[in-house]
Design a protein around this motif. Structure first.
Motif, PDB file in Angstrom:
ATOM      1  N   ASP A  39       0.817  -1.199   0.000  1.00  0.00           N
ATOM      2  CA  ASP A  39       0.000   0.000   0.000  1.00  0.00           C
ATOM      3  C   ASP A  39       0.858   1.260   0.000  1.00  0.00           C
ATOM      4  OD1 ASP A  39      -2.230   1.775   2.073  1.00  0.00           O
ATOM      5  OD2 ASP A  39      -2.633   1.125   0.029  1.00  0.00           O
ATOM      6  N   ARG A  40       2.166   1.097   0.080  1.00  0.00           N
ATOM      7  CA  ARG A  40       3.045   2.260   0.050  1.00  0.00           C
ATOM      8  C   ARG A  40       2.975   2.954  -1.302  1.00  0.00           C
ATOM      9  NH1 ARG A  40       8.850   0.256   1.772  1.00  0.00           N
ATOM     10  NH2 ARG A  40       8.306  -1.361   0.259  1.00  0.00           N
ATOM     11  N   VAL A  41       3.146   4.267  -1.276  1.00  0.00           N
ATOM     12  CA  VAL A  41       3.185   5.037  -2.517  1.00  0.00           C
ATOM     13  C   VAL A  41       4.522   4.787  -3.201  1.00  0.00           C
ATOM     14  CG1 VAL A  41       3.182   7.354  -3.513  1.00  0.00           C
ATOM     15  CG2 VAL A  41       1.645   6.816  -1.612  1.00  0.00           C
ATOM     16  N   ARG A  42       4.459   4.271  -4.413  1.00  0.00           N
ATOM     17  CA  ARG A  42       5.689   4.048  -5.185  1.00  0.00           C
ATOM     18  C   ARG A  42       6.065   5.361  -5.862  1.00  0.00           C
ATOM     19  NH1 ARG A  42       6.433  -1.784  -7.984  1.00  0.00           N
ATOM     20  NH2 ARG A  42       6.345  -3.021  -6.077  1.00  0.00           N
ATOM     21  N   LEU A  43       7.246   5.863  -5.485  1.00  0.00           N
ATOM     22  CA  LEU A  43       7.676   7.192  -5.894  1.00  0.00           C
ATOM     23  C   LEU A  43       8.964   7.087  -6.712  1.00  0.00           C
ATOM     24  CD1 LEU A  43       7.515  10.344  -5.617  1.00  0.00           C
ATOM     25  CD2 LEU A  43       8.859  10.063  -3.510  1.00  0.00           C
ATOM     26  N   ALA A  44       8.888   7.387  -7.995  1.00  0.00           N
ATOM     27  CA  ALA A  44      10.075   7.426  -8.855  1.00  0.00           C
ATOM     28  C   ALA A  44      10.527   8.873  -8.988  1.00  0.00           C
ATOM     29  CB  ALA A  44       9.756   6.844 -10.233  1.00  0.00           C
ATOM     30  N   ILE A  45      11.802   9.118  -8.718  1.00  0.00           N
ATOM     31  CA  ILE A  45      12.342  10.470  -8.800  1.00  0.00           C
ATOM     32  C   ILE A  45      13.392  10.497  -9.894  1.00  0.00           C
ATOM     33  CG2 ILE A  45      13.610  12.277  -7.575  1.00  0.00           C
ATOM     34  CD1 ILE A  45      12.383  10.906  -4.994  1.00  0.00           C
ATOM     35  N   VAL A  46      13.190  11.343 -10.890  1.00  0.00           N
ATOM     36  CA  VAL A  46      14.115  11.461 -12.016  1.00  0.00           C
ATOM     37  C   VAL A  46      14.898  12.748 -11.826  1.00  0.00           C
ATOM     38  CG1 VAL A  46      14.386  11.508 -14.516  1.00  0.00           C
ATOM     39  CG2 VAL A  46      12.486  10.227 -13.492  1.00  0.00           C
ATOM     40  N   ILE A  47      16.224  12.613 -11.691  1.00  0.00           N
ATOM     41  CA  ILE A  47      17.078  13.741 -11.348  1.00  0.00           C
ATOM     42  C   ILE A  47      18.184  13.887 -12.388  1.00  0.00           C
ATOM     43  CG2 ILE A  47      18.584  12.342  -9.865  1.00  0.00           C
ATOM     44  CD1 ILE A  47      18.712  14.790  -7.955  1.00  0.00           C
ATOM     45  N   ASN A  48      18.684  15.108 -12.553  1.00  0.00           N
ATOM     46  CA  ASN A  48      19.732  15.363 -13.549  1.00  0.00           C
ATOM     47  C   ASN A  48      20.954  14.479 -13.341  1.00  0.00           C
ATOM     48  OD1 ASN A  48      18.032  17.395 -14.363  1.00  0.00           O
ATOM     49  ND2 ASN A  48      19.577  18.997 -14.332  1.00  0.00           N
ATOM     50  N   GLY A  49      21.429  14.410 -12.117  1.00  0.00           N
ATOM     51  CA  GLY A  49      22.646  13.656 -11.826  1.00  0.00           C
ATOM     52  C   GLY A  49      22.791  13.447 -10.338  1.00  0.00           C
ATOM     53  N   THR A  50      23.878  12.802  -9.946  1.00  0.00           N
ATOM     54  CA  THR A  50      24.048  12.455  -8.541  1.00  0.00           C
ATOM     55  C   THR A  50      25.328  13.050  -7.965  1.00  0.00           C
ATOM     56  OG1 THR A  50      24.982  10.336  -9.280  1.00  0.00           O
ATOM     57  CG2 THR A  50      22.660  10.365  -8.606  1.00  0.00           C
ATOM     58  N   ILE A  51      25.639  14.297  -8.348  1.00  0.00           N
ATOM     59  CA  ILE A  51      26.641  15.046  -7.602  1.00  0.00           C
ATOM     60  C   ILE A  51      26.005  15.453  -6.269  1.00  0.00           C
ATOM     61  CG2 ILE A  51      27.740  15.896  -9.718  1.00  0.00           C
ATOM     62  CD1 ILE A  51      26.352  18.584  -9.208  1.00  0.00           C
ATOM     63  N   LEU A  52      26.752  16.092  -5.412  1.00  0.00           N
ATOM     64  CA  LEU A  52      26.172  16.499  -4.118  1.00  0.00           C
ATOM     65  C   LEU A  52      26.150  18.014  -4.001  1.00  0.00           C
ATOM     66  CD1 LEU A  52      27.221  13.981  -1.338  1.00  0.00           C
ATOM     67  CD2 LEU A  52      24.927  14.623  -2.057  1.00  0.00           C
ATOM     68  N   ALA A  53      25.498  18.664  -4.962  1.00  0.00           N
ATOM     69  CA  ALA A  53      25.260  20.101  -4.874  1.00  0.00           C
ATOM     70  C   ALA A  53      23.974  20.325  -4.083  1.00  0.00           C
ATOM     71  CB  ALA A  53      25.187  20.706  -6.269  1.00  0.00           C
ATOM     72  N   GLY A  54      23.549  21.591  -4.012  1.00  0.00           N
ATOM     73  CA  GLY A  54      22.420  21.931  -3.155  1.00  0.00           C
ATOM     74  C   GLY A  54      21.137  21.202  -3.483  1.00  0.00           C
ATOM     75  N   PHE A  71       5.921   5.209   1.915  1.00  0.00           N
ATOM     76  CA  PHE A  71       6.511   5.501   0.607  1.00  0.00           C
ATOM     77  C   PHE A  71       7.606   4.499   0.251  1.00  0.00           C
ATOM     78  CE2 PHE A  71       4.780   9.502   2.075  1.00  0.00           C
ATOM     79  CZ  PHE A  71       4.191  10.033   0.932  1.00  0.00           C
ATOM     80  N   GLU A  72       7.674   4.169  -1.020  1.00  0.00           N
ATOM     81  CA  GLU A  72       8.722   3.320  -1.570  1.00  0.00           C
ATOM     82  C   GLU A  72       9.422   4.119  -2.683  1.00  0.00           C
ATOM     83  OE1 GLU A  72       9.349  -0.912  -3.945  1.00  0.00           O
ATOM     84  OE2 GLU A  72       7.402  -0.416  -3.073  1.00  0.00           O
ATOM     85  N   PRO A  73      10.492   4.849  -2.352  1.00  0.00           N
ATOM     86  CA  PRO A  73      11.138   5.700  -3.356  1.00  0.00           C
ATOM     87  C   PRO A  73      12.193   4.956  -4.166  1.00  0.00           C
ATOM     88  CG  PRO A  73      12.118   6.100  -1.221  1.00  0.00           C
ATOM     89  CD  PRO A  73      11.062   5.048  -1.009  1.00  0.00           C
ATOM     90  N   ARG A  74      12.425   5.439  -5.384  1.00  0.00           N
ATOM     91  CA  ARG A  74      13.504   4.965  -6.247  1.00  0.00           C
ATOM     92  C   ARG A  74      14.016   6.165  -7.045  1.00  0.00           C
ATOM     93  NH1 ARG A  74      15.169   0.039  -8.634  1.00  0.00           N
ATOM     94  NH2 ARG A  74      13.528  -0.999  -7.436  1.00  0.00           N
ATOM     95  N   VAL A  75      15.332   6.343  -7.109  1.00  0.00           N
ATOM     96  CA  VAL A  75      15.938   7.474  -7.818  1.00  0.00           C
ATOM     97  C   VAL A  75      16.485   7.002  -9.157  1.00  0.00           C
ATOM     98  CG1 VAL A  75      17.803   9.174  -7.796  1.00  0.00           C
ATOM     99  CG2 VAL A  75      16.487   8.731  -5.707  1.00  0.00           C
ATOM    100  N   LEU A  76      16.094   7.680 -10.215  1.00  0.00           N
ATOM    101  CA  LEU A  76      16.572   7.409 -11.570  1.00  0.00           C
ATOM    102  C   LEU A  76      17.378   8.629 -12.012  1.00  0.00           C
ATOM    103  CD1 LEU A  76      13.234   5.984 -13.050  1.00  0.00           C
ATOM    104  CD2 LEU A  76      15.116   4.708 -11.989  1.00  0.00           C
ATOM    105  N   SER A  77      18.684   8.446 -12.163  1.00  0.00           N
ATOM    106  CA  SER A  77      19.570   9.562 -12.487  1.00  0.00           C
ATOM    107  C   SER A  77      19.874   9.583 -13.981  1.00  0.00           C
ATOM    108  CB  SER A  77      20.876   9.440 -11.700  1.00  0.00           C
ATOM    109  OG  SER A  77      21.846  10.328 -12.200  1.00  0.00           O
ATOM    110  N   LEU A  78      19.765  10.768 -14.577  1.00  0.00           N
ATOM    111  CA  LEU A  78      20.102  10.916 -15.990  1.00  0.00           C
ATOM    112  C   LEU A  78      21.608  10.882 -16.213  1.00  0.00           C
ATOM    113  CD1 LEU A  78      17.647  13.767 -17.064  1.00  0.00           C
ATOM    114  CD2 LEU A  78      17.261  11.290 -17.061  1.00  0.00           C
ATOM    115  N   GLY A  79      22.394  11.116 -15.169  1.00  0.00           N
ATOM    116  CA  GLY A  79      23.844  11.151 -15.285  1.00  0.00           C
ATOM    117  C   GLY A  79      24.487   9.820 -14.957  1.00  0.00           C
ATOM    118  N   SER A  80      25.793   9.863 -14.747  1.00  0.00           N
ATOM    119  CA  SER A  80      26.545   8.685 -14.321  1.00  0.00           C
ATOM    120  C   SER A  80      26.564   8.641 -12.796  1.00  0.00           C
ATOM    121  CB  SER A  80      27.973   8.763 -14.865  1.00  0.00           C
ATOM    122  OG  SER A  80      27.957   8.850 -16.286  1.00  0.00           O
ATOM    123  N   PRO A  81      26.911   7.477 -12.217  1.00  0.00           N
ATOM    124  CA  PRO A  81      26.971   7.397 -10.750  1.00  0.00           C
ATOM    125  C   PRO A  81      27.906   8.452 -10.171  1.00  0.00           C
ATOM    126  CG  PRO A  81      27.092   5.204 -11.709  1.00  0.00           C
ATOM    127  CD  PRO A  81      27.194   6.181 -12.856  1.00  0.00           C
ATOM    128  N   GLY A  82      27.467   9.113  -9.104  1.00  0.00           N
ATOM    129  CA  GLY A  82      28.254  10.172  -8.483  1.00  0.00           C
ATOM    130  C   GLY A  82      28.234  10.046  -6.977  1.00  0.00           C
TER     131      GLY A  82
END
Length: 431
Positions: A39-54, A71-82
């Motif tokens: 019953d958790r909300v499945r949350l996909a987050i699409v982000i530019n990249g995985t640097i550690l800026a603000g 919530f069940e989150p998952r991060v999808l990064s457009l960049g390379s692993p950072g």
């Protein structure tokens, strides 16, 4: 197939449960009770990249405090692993990187791959984070699952050709064109961003502001940390120490900071300056060249990337944000939460965040920046500490991370409800 088995399989048993082809959400049929895992909300987050800026750090703050029973989150990064991927591992958030933004020429197959990843995850909500994350995430979602709610998140406040790159302005302009029909909601991190984005055509009725938030138990006054960092820098407790946290990027305007340091040292030659951040457009070599040009090599301490930002903030007498463009700078709120008065440029939400607890100056004005730093340094220590106390109180009342996480959670709960997408067909979340 037992009903429970079909539930655990995500209701994709096409042979014996043919009606399940039209919905992969067991909660809509009453098979999952509130609080159960599925019953958790499945949350996909699409982000530019995985640097550690603000922007990335703010997302990490929210995800680390998001209630996992809801919530069940998952991060999808457009960049390379950072660097952020290691932090996501630590807080238990699954992630995947696609290397899209590392290509010089866009590949249409990238959008298809992202769409397949979204489809495989079966999200209830897709949240874009920054311009390209918004665009790719929104388009891929509509390719994969037209009935899934999409939200965007804008982390920038200006679209100025004299400051912002052509690529950034193009991605913002393109987002405005799609904003009428892709996202259900568009989150701005600062009220100051509203005017610029309305001007280029973003859907006015979808815009709302959720500011950055700060953990005031992590960022706090810390006398022990102050002594430890100052010992590392080989300065004593009475030495004036001014700090700037920010990646080496033109937007952060380190050159103005260095020139302002010269203004300060003309009157307070005992002042020291500490800089932390990631080498990006500029390098440490560039930074040292600017420092040598004003003759202050002995007064500057370049520490590179550090994981103990709260301790470094606690060691300061004055914190500086001299950016030429910002949305809502994390570094200002973090320093204020540590009880440190700030000098910030009048960009984005800086003036609203600082209020009457520090100083606001025009951007790209080293003389004015230096004079404002001096203004705070020449205060009696007790008066400067009082400004710091008021700064921390302001962050606690307005930007406590618990309040901000709840606002995001409320947004995602609302968007996860069946029927949120106006044009969604009856076969919601079809496999």
């Amino acid at each position: 197939v037992a009903k429970g088995d079909a539930t655990q399989a995500g209701c994709r048993s096409y042979g014996l449960w043919p009606f399940m082809v039209f919905s992969t959400s067991p909660r809509e049929f009453g098979y999952i009770k509130k609080g159960d895992t599925m019953d958790r909300v499945r949350l996909a987050i699409v982000i530019n990249g995985t640097i550690l800026a603000g922007a990335e750090r703010m997302l990490a703050r929210v995800l680390s405090r998001l209630p996992r029973d809801e919530f069940e989150p998952r991060v999808l990064s457009l960049g390379s692993p950072g660097p952020m991927t290691e932090h996501l591992d630590q807080i238990g958030v699954p992630h995947e990187s696609f290397g899209i933004t590392s290509r010089r020429i866009p590949n249409p197959l990238d959008l298809w791959k992202l769409a397949q990843a979204i489809k495989a995850f079966h999200p209830d909500v897709v949240q874009g984070w920054m311009y390209w994350g918004n665009l790719y995430g929104g388009l891929a979602t509509k390719l994969a699952r037209r009935d899934v709610s999409v939200a965007w998140n804008i982390r920038h406040s200006t679209l100025d050709p004299n400051i912002d790159s052509r690529s950034l302005r193009f991605s913002a302009w393109l987002g405005a064109r799609f904003s009428q029909w892709i996202p259900e909601r568009i989150v701005l991190c600062a009220e100051a961003a509203r005017t610029a984005h309305l001007r280029v055509g973003y859907a006015a009725n979808k815009l709302e502001v959720i500011p950055n938030g700060f953990d005031i138990s992590e960022f706090r006054p810390d006398p022990e940390a102050r002594q430890r960092i100052r010992s590392e820098l080989r300065i004593d407790d009475t030495t004036p120490l001014v700090g700037l946290v920010g990646r080496l990027h033109p937007h952060k305007d380190h050159q103005s900071f260095v020139r302002a340091a010269r203004v300060v040292c003309n009157q307070r030659p005992d002042t020291h300056f500490v800089l932390i951040g990631e080498e990006q457009v500029f390098t440490a070599t560039d930074l040292h060249h600017w420092i040598d040009a004003v003759g202050l090599r002995d007064q500057f301490h370049w520490l590179g990337v550090r994981s103990d930002v709260p301790a470094i903030n606690a060691s300061l007498d004055v914190a500086v944000c001299c950016s030429t463009t910002e949305g809502f700078p994390n570094v200002v709120g973090e320093a204020m939460a540590c009880g440190i008065p700030c000098v910030a440029t009048d960009v984005g939400e800086c003036a609203e965040v600082v209020g009457n607890t520090g100083r606001i100056v025009p951007p790209s004005d080293p003389q004015g920046l230096g004079e404002s730093i001096l203004d705070l340094l020449t205060l009696e220590p007790s008066n400067r500490r009082e400004l710091g106390r008021l700064a921390r109180k302001r962050v606690s009342e307005r930007y406590d991370i618990r309040q901000i996480v709840e606002r995001y959670a409320t947004l995602w709960r609302e968007l996860s409800q069946p029927g949120t997408v106006a044009f969604a067909p009856r076969e919601r979340r079809a496999a």
